[in-house]
Design a protein around this motif. Structure first.
Motif, PDB file in Angstrom:
ATOM      1  N   LEU A 217       3.928   9.571 -24.830  1.00 30.46           N
ATOM      2  CA  LEU A 217       3.516   9.139 -23.592  1.00 30.46           C
ATOM      3  C   LEU A 217       2.001   8.529 -23.804  1.00 30.46           C
ATOM      4  N   HIS A 218       1.340   8.923 -25.094  1.00 28.95           N
ATOM      5  CA  HIS A 218      -0.045   8.372 -25.133  1.00 28.95           C
ATOM      6  C   HIS A 218       0.376   6.818 -25.643  1.00 28.95           C
ATOM      7  N   CYS A 219       1.456   6.572 -26.273  1.00 30.40           N
ATOM      8  CA  CYS A 219       1.575   5.259 -26.889  1.00 30.40           C
ATOM      9  C   CYS A 219       2.167   4.426 -25.641  1.00 30.40           C
ATOM     10  N   GLU A 220       3.044   4.665 -25.062  1.00 32.73           N
ATOM     11  CA  GLU A 220       3.767   4.236 -23.793  1.00 32.73           C
ATOM     12  C   GLU A 220       2.906   3.466 -22.542  1.00 32.73           C
ATOM     13  N   TYR A 221       1.964   4.774 -22.598  1.00 34.98           N
ATOM     14  CA  TYR A 221       1.257   4.623 -21.069  1.00 34.98           C
ATOM     15  C   TYR A 221      -0.234   4.875 -21.134  1.00 34.98           C
ATOM     16  N   PRO A 222      -0.753   4.127 -22.181  1.00 39.48           N
ATOM     17  CA  PRO A 222      -2.092   4.231 -22.252  1.00 39.48           C
ATOM     18  C   PRO A 222      -3.282   4.373 -21.141  1.00 39.48           C
ATOM     19  N   GLU A 223      -2.875   3.620 -19.944  1.00 36.08           N
ATOM     20  CA  GLU A 223      -3.456   3.788 -18.940  1.00 36.08           C
ATOM     21  C   GLU A 223      -3.373   5.258 -18.161  1.00 36.08           C
ATOM     22  N   ILE A 224      -2.528   5.909 -18.613  1.00 36.10           N
ATOM     23  CA  ILE A 224      -2.301   7.463 -17.876  1.00 36.10           C
ATOM     24  C   ILE A 224      -3.071   8.369 -19.014  1.00 36.10           C
ATOM     25  N   ARG A 225      -3.956   9.305 -18.617  1.00 30.21           N
ATOM     26  CA  ARG A 225      -4.550  10.437 -19.454  1.00 30.21           C
ATOM     27  C   ARG A 225      -3.960  11.428 -19.168  1.00 30.21           C
ATOM     28  N   CYS A 226      -3.154  12.133 -20.477  1.00 30.01           N
ATOM     29  CA  CYS A 226      -2.491  13.274 -20.571  1.00 30.01           C
ATOM     30  C   CYS A 226      -3.281  14.213 -21.502  1.00 30.01           C
ATOM     31  N   ILE A 227      -3.446  15.219 -20.611  1.00 28.09           N
ATOM     32  CA  ILE A 227      -4.391  16.203 -21.500  1.00 28.09           C
ATOM     33  C   ILE A 227      -3.717  17.596 -21.504  1.00 28.09           C
ATOM     34  N   PRO A 228      -2.911  17.836 -22.723  1.00 29.77           N
ATOM     35  CA  PRO A 228      -2.282  19.242 -22.979  1.00 29.77           C
ATOM     36  C   PRO A 228      -3.357  20.381 -23.030  1.00 29.77           C
ATOM     37  N   ILE A 229      -3.158  21.312 -22.362  1.00 32.18           N
ATOM     38  CA  ILE A 229      -4.088  22.409 -22.343  1.00 32.18           C
ATOM     39  C   ILE A 229      -3.486  23.803 -22.307  1.00 32.18           C
ATOM     40  N   GLY A 230      -2.151  23.908 -22.557  1.00 34.40           N
ATOM     41  CA  GLY A 230      -1.484  25.107 -22.715  1.00 34.40           C
ATOM     42  C   GLY A 230      -1.265  25.633 -23.978  1.00 34.40           C
ATOM     43  N   PRO A 231      -0.625  26.578 -24.040  1.00 39.56           N
ATOM     44  CA  PRO A 231       0.048  27.461 -22.870  1.00 39.56           C
ATOM     45  C   PRO A 231      -1.392  28.202 -22.096  1.00 39.56           C
ATOM     46  N   LEU A 232      -1.061  28.242 -20.722  1.00 39.99           N
ATOM     47  CA  LEU A 232      -2.361  28.803 -20.020  1.00 39.99           C
ATOM     48  C   LEU A 232      -2.122  30.267 -19.919  1.00 39.99           C
ATOM     49  N   TYR A 233      -2.264  30.975 -20.819  1.00 36.15           N
ATOM     50  CA  TYR A 233      -2.308  32.366 -20.898  1.00 36.15           C
ATOM     51  C   TYR A 233      -3.545  33.217 -21.367  1.00 36.15           C
ATOM     52  N   PRO A 234      -3.988  34.319 -20.917  1.00 36.17           N
ATOM     53  CA  PRO A 234      -4.943  34.722 -21.475  1.00 36.17           C
ATOM     54  C   PRO A 234      -4.989  35.018 -22.958  1.00 36.17           C
ATOM     55  N   SER A 235      -6.086  35.176 -23.682  1.00 40.21           N
ATOM     56  CA  SER A 235      -6.466  35.298 -25.018  1.00 40.21           C
ATOM     57  C   SER A 235      -5.702  36.327 -25.580  1.00 40.21           C
ATOM     58  N   SER A 236      -5.477  37.642 -24.843  1.00 40.35           N
ATOM     59  CA  SER A 236      -4.675  38.705 -25.555  1.00 40.35           C
ATOM     60  C   SER A 236      -3.300  38.377 -25.674  1.00 40.35           C
ATOM     61  N   TYR A 237      -2.739  37.464 -24.900  1.00 39.44           N
ATOM     62  CA  TYR A 237      -1.219  36.942 -25.057  1.00 39.44           C
ATOM     63  C   TYR A 237      -1.200  36.261 -26.509  1.00 39.44           C
ATOM     64  N   LEU A 238      -2.491  35.686 -26.786  1.00 40.97           N
ATOM     65  CA  LEU A 238      -2.086  34.828 -28.025  1.00 40.97           C
ATOM     66  C   LEU A 238      -2.805  35.305 -29.262  1.00 40.97           C
ATOM     67  N   GLN A 239      -3.508  36.407 -29.185  1.00 43.74           N
ATOM     68  CA  GLN A 239      -3.900  37.186 -30.415  1.00 43.74           C
ATOM     69  C   GLN A 239      -3.181  38.510 -30.848  1.00 43.74           C
ATOM     70  N   ASP A 240      -2.572  39.241 -29.979  1.00 40.30           N
ATOM     71  CA  ASP A 240      -1.792  40.294 -30.326  1.00 40.30           C
ATOM     72  C   ASP A 240      -0.307  40.145 -30.304  1.00 40.30           C
ATOM     73  N   ASP A 241       0.232  41.151 -31.158  1.00 42.20           N
ATOM     74  CA  ASP A 241       1.489  40.759 -31.200  1.00 42.20           C
ATOM     75  C   ASP A 241       2.416  41.311 -29.964  1.00 42.20           C
ATOM     76  N   ARG A 242       1.627  42.363 -29.116  1.00 46.27           N
ATOM     77  CA  ARG A 242       2.108  42.765 -28.052  1.00 46.27           C
ATOM     78  C   ARG A 242       0.928  43.090 -26.884  1.00 46.27           C
ATOM     79  N   PRO A 243       0.893  42.211 -25.875  1.00 43.13           N
ATOM     80  CA  PRO A 243      -0.025  42.286 -25.050  1.00 43.13           C
ATOM     81  C   PRO A 243       0.182  43.588 -24.187  1.00 43.13           C
ATOM     82  N   SER A 244      -0.822  44.291 -23.744  1.00 41.70           N
ATOM     83  CA  SER A 244      -0.690  45.672 -23.231  1.00 41.70           C
ATOM     84  C   SER A 244      -0.091  45.396 -21.795  1.00 41.70           C
ATOM     85  N   GLN A 245       0.487  46.283 -21.171  1.00 43.44           N
ATOM     86  CA  GLN A 245       0.953  46.366 -19.808  1.00 43.44           C
ATOM     87  C   GLN A 245       0.050  45.872 -18.961  1.00 43.44           C
TER      88      GLN A 245
END
Length: 466
Positions: A217-245
Motif C-alpha cells: 500500500l505504501h509503495c503503490e499509493y504514496p499519496e494515501i497515508r496508511c497508519i497501522p495502530i493496532g491491535p486496539l486493545y488495552p495493555s493488559s491484553y498485550l502483556q498478560d498471558d490471560r487478561p482478567s475477566q
C-alpha cells in the motif's frame, strides 16, 4: 489535551473497533466524543465509565442494505436503505462540530461518503478509521484507487493479482468491492478521493499482522497515508498471558444476550484440558444454513475433538426447537461429554483468552482474526463468506501459514471439516507459527520503536496536541 470526535456506526466489527479506539485515546489523555447513528440503543452495550469519553447517540436512520447471500442473515423489511441518512447525518455532525470544535474528526469508513464534506468545510483534520483488514483495502484500491495498479485482470476465469496479497481467484474477491448490485458496494464514485483527501487512514492492524500488504500500500499509493495502530486493545491484553475477566468485561462489546453467565462458562472451561477445545464462532452477522450446520456437526463428531460451539437461534425460533431441527438426530446427546453448544452469543474475548482453547473455526472477520491471534495464538480453520473475510483467509493460509481453509465454493463436506480440524489441532508446525505470530503482534502493539503500532498511535495523538 486533544479533543477528538469519532463518528462510527452500528455493526459488531465497526462499533467494537470504534469503541476500542476511543478508549485507547481516552486512556492516553484525549477527550473523545463518539457520534453514533443509533437505531436500537439496547442492542449493543459497552462500559464507558471512568474514562474521559462521552457518547452522543443520535436517532438517525442508518442505511442498512437489504440483500440475501448464502450464509448471511436474511433480509428483513426494516433493513431497507434510508433516504434520510445522506442529509440527517451531515446535519447532526455539523451541529456537534460547531459546538465541540475538535482538533480532529475520525470517520468510520462506512460513513465517510456522507460525512467527509461536512468535516472538510470546517477545515478540521479528517482521518478514516478502517476497521476491516488491510487486505480488503488493498483489493478496493486495486479496483477503485487513484491510480490503477494495472495488473488486476477482470476476466472472470482468471487469477487476480493484488499488490501485497497472494494470488486470488475471483470467488475470493469481496463482492462489496467488485459487484455494483451488492448491498454494501464500495466502488462508489470518487471513493479514492476520501482517502487521498484525508490526513490518514488509521488501520486496526500492524506490520506483524499484515506486513506485506502494508508495504505494498505504501509503495503503490504514496499519496494515501496508511497508519497501522493496532491491535486496539488495552495493555493488559498485550502483556498478560490471560487478561482478567474484569478487564475483558470493561472492553468487550455485547451484541445480543450471552446464553449463560460468563462465570459458569469459565468454570466449564477450567475443567477442559489445555489446548483441547475447538471454538466455533461466526461472529454477529454470519448464520450458517441448515446444510452447512449438519456437515459441520458430522465433521466435528467424526473428529472426536472437544468443542464449544456458538449456534445462535433465529429471532423467530425457540432455541431448543432450532437445535433439534438443524443438528443431526441425537448429536447433542452423543457429544455431551466433550462439547457444549451455546444458543446465545459467546463472549469471544473471554473464551479465546482461556488456555483450554486449541483452535478457532471462523468466518475470518477481522475482529475475530485479531482476537484469535492476540489472545489465543492458535490456528484458525477458515470458512470465509464475504467482504474482507475472503482475502484475509488467503493471506493467513498462504502468506503466514497459520490457518487452513475448507473452501470458498459451496458447502464443505463433513470430510473436509474433519480434515481441517485435524490440521489445526494436530499440525505442530502450524501451531508453533500461530504462537510466534501472537508474540510478534503483542510486541508491536506495545513497542515505542518507530514504525511500530504503539509508536504510530502515540505520534498520531502528539500531532493533535499542538
Amino acid at each position: 489535551m486533544a479533543d477528538i470526535v469519532l463518528v462510527t456506526v452500528q455493526g459488531g466489527g465497526h462499533f467494537n473497533t470504534g469503541m476500542l479506539f476511543a478508549k485507547k485515546l481516552a486512556s492516553q489523555g484525549c477527550r473523545v466524543t463518539v457520534l453514533l447513528p443509533w437505531l436500537n440503543p439496547s442492542g449493543m452495550t459497552t462500559d464507558i465509565a471512568n474514562i474521559d469519553m462521552r457518547a452522543l447517540m443520535e436517532s438517525i436512520p442508518s442505511p442498512r442494505p437489504a440483500f440475501i447471500f448464502p450464509g448471511v442473515r436474511k433480509s428483513r423489511p426494516d433493513l431497507l436503505p434510508s433516504s434520510r441518512f445522506p442529509t440527517a447525518l451531515p446535519d447532526s455532525l455539523r451541529k456537534h462540530l460547531d459546538v465541540l470544535r475538535p482538533k480532529a474528526v475520525v470517520l468510520d469508513r462506512m460513513v465517510m461518503f456522507w460525512a467527509s464534506q461536512t468535516v472538510e468545510e470546517r477545515g478540521i483534520p479528517k482521518y478514516i478509521l478502517y476497521t476491516g483488514a488491510s487486505a480488503h483495502l488493498a483489493v478496493m484500491l486495486s479496483f477503485h484507487g487513484p491510480s490503477r495498479s494495472g495488473n488486476v485482470d477482470q476476466d472472470m476465469q482468471s487469477v487476480v493479482h493484488v499488490p501485497g496479497l497472494p494470488p486470488l481467484r475471483w470467488a475470493e474477491l469481496p463482492l462489496d468491492v467488485v459487484v455494483k448490485s451488492h448491498g454494501f458496494y464500495l466502488g462508489k464514485e470518487g471513493v479514492a478521493k476520501h482517502f487521498v483527501h484525508s490526513n490518514g487512514i488509521l488501520l486496526n492492524t500492524s506490520e506483524e499482522l499484515e506486513g506485506p500488504i502494508l508495504d505494498a500500500l505504501h509503495c503503490e499509493y504514496p499519496e494515501i497515508r496508511c497508519i497501522p495502530i493496532g491491535p486496539l486493545y488495552p495493555s493488559s491484553y498485550l502483556q498478560d498471558d490471560r487478561p482478567s475477566q474484569e478487564d475483558i468485561r470493561g472492553t468487550a462489546v455485547s451484541i445480543g444476550k450471552n446464553s449463560e453467565d460468563s462465570t459458569a462458562l469459565v468454570s466449564w472451561l477450567d475443567k477442559q484440558p489445555t489446548a483441547s477445545l475447538v471454538l466455533i464462532c461466526f461472529g454477529s452477522f454470519i448464520v450458517l444454513g441448515d446444510e452447512m450446520i449438519r456437515e459441520l456437526a458430522h465433521g466435528l463428531e467424526s473428529s472426536g475433538f472437544r468443542f464449544l460451539w456458538s449456534l445462535p437461534s433465529p429471532r423467530n425460533e425457540e432455541p431448543t426447537a432450532y437445535l433439534n431441527r438443524v443438528l443431526p438426530p441425537n448429536f447433542a446427546e452423543r457429544t455431551s461429554g466433550r462439547g457444549k453448544i451455546l444458543t446465545g452469543w459467546v463472549p469471544q474475548q473471554l473464551v479465546l483468552s482461556h488456555p483450554a482453547i486449541g483452535a478457532l473455526v471462523s468466518h475470518c472477520g477481522w475482529s475475530s482474526v485479531v482476537e484469535c491471534i492476540l489472545l489465543a495464538g492458535v490456528p484458525i480453520l477458515a470458512w470465509p463468506f464475504l467482504g474482507d473475510q475472503l482475502p484475509t483467509c488467503r493471506h493467513l493460509v498462504d502468506e503466514y501459514k497459520i490457518a487452513v481453509d475448507i473452501g470458498v465454493d459451496g458447502v464443505p463436506s463433513a470430510d473436509d471439516v474433519e480434515r481441517g480440524l485435524r490440521a489445526v489441532m494436530e499440525d505442530q508446525e502450524l501451531r508453533n507459527r500461530a504462537k510466534q505470530r501472537r508474540k510478534l503482534v503483542r510486541q508491536a502493539a506495545l513497542s515505542t520503536q518507530p514504525g511500530s503500532s504503539g509508536h504510530n498511535l502515540a505520534e498520531f495523538i502528539s500531532s493533535l496536541a499542538g
